[in-house]
Design an enzyme around this catalytic site. Structure first.
Site, short mmCIF file in Angstrom:
data_model
loop_
_atom_site.label_atom_id
_atom_site.label_comp_id
_atom_site.label_asym_id
_atom_site.label_seq_id
_atom_site.Cartn_x
_atom_site.Cartn_y
_atom_site.Cartn_z
N TYR A 8 0.84 -1.20 0.00
CA TYR A 8 0.00 0.00 0.00
C TYR A 8 0.87 1.24 0.00
O TYR A 8 2.07 1.20 0.29
CB TYR A 8 -0.96 0.01 1.20
CG TYR A 8 -0.29 0.24 2.54
CD1 TYR A 8 -0.19 1.52 3.09
CD2 TYR A 8 0.24 -0.82 3.26
CE1 TYR A 8 0.42 1.73 4.31
CE2 TYR A 8 0.84 -0.62 4.49
CZ TYR A 8 0.93 0.65 5.01
OH TYR A 8 1.54 0.86 6.23
N CYS A 9 0.24 2.35 -0.36
CA CYS A 9 0.87 3.67 -0.32
C CYS A 9 -0.18 4.64 0.20
O CYS A 9 -1.09 4.24 0.91
CB CYS A 9 1.42 4.07 -1.69
SG CYS A 9 0.15 4.24 -2.97
N ARG A 10 -0.08 5.88 -0.17
CA ARG A 10 -1.04 6.87 0.30
C ARG A 10 -2.41 6.67 -0.35
O ARG A 10 -3.43 6.60 0.31
CB ARG A 10 -0.52 8.28 0.02
CG ARG A 10 -1.45 9.38 0.50
CD ARG A 10 -0.83 10.76 0.25
NE ARG A 10 -1.81 11.78 0.55
CZ ARG A 10 -2.71 12.24 -0.33
NH1 ARG A 10 -2.74 11.77 -1.55
NH2 ARG A 10 -3.56 13.18 0.03
N ILE A 55 -3.73 3.98 2.04
CA ILE A 55 -4.02 4.19 3.46
C ILE A 55 -5.10 5.25 3.67
O ILE A 55 -5.77 5.27 4.69
CB ILE A 55 -2.73 4.52 4.26
CG1 ILE A 55 -2.94 4.17 5.74
CG2 ILE A 55 -2.29 5.95 4.04
CD1 ILE A 55 -1.67 4.03 6.53
#
Length: 106
Positions: free
Chosen positions: A65-67, A94
């Site tokens: 995952y990332c932003r 996220i």
């Protein structure tokens, strides 16, 4: 790579003994909180990300995952280029995470 929702993520990871969670955001983003048990590998520092990727057990299943779910696609692609067979990208990153996040210790 398979794009998955948070609901799918939670279901898959709860039964996956080979799960590895990777947070592909930058360090200043990590300070805002991470998903529990995440390994921090900043995809924006591409050389470092590649070096860390070489030391992973590529037989594991990678949940990335990332932003917002865009950089993590790139991270999944890199992992697959090194031989990872199973990568999952968290749709919405996220920002879409509705569960508890953990503030990493310094």
């Amino acid at each position: 790579m398979k794009n998955i929702t948070q609901k799918e993520w939670k279901s898959l990871i709860s039964e996956d003994k080979d799960a590895v969670i990777i947070d592909s955001r930058r360090p200043e983003e990590w300070a805002q909180g991470i998903i529990e048990s995440a390994m921090m590998m900043n995809i924006m520092d591409f050389e470092d990300f590649q070096q860390k990727s070489k030391h992973l057990d590529l037989s594991k299943n990678f949940y990335v995952y990332c932003r917002s779910g865009v950089r993590s696609i790139q991270a999944c692609d890199v992992l697959e280029s090194f031989g990872a067979k199973t990568t999952y990208n968290l749709l919405g990153g996220i920002l879409a995470w509705e569960e508890k996040i953990v503030i990493p210790s310094r």
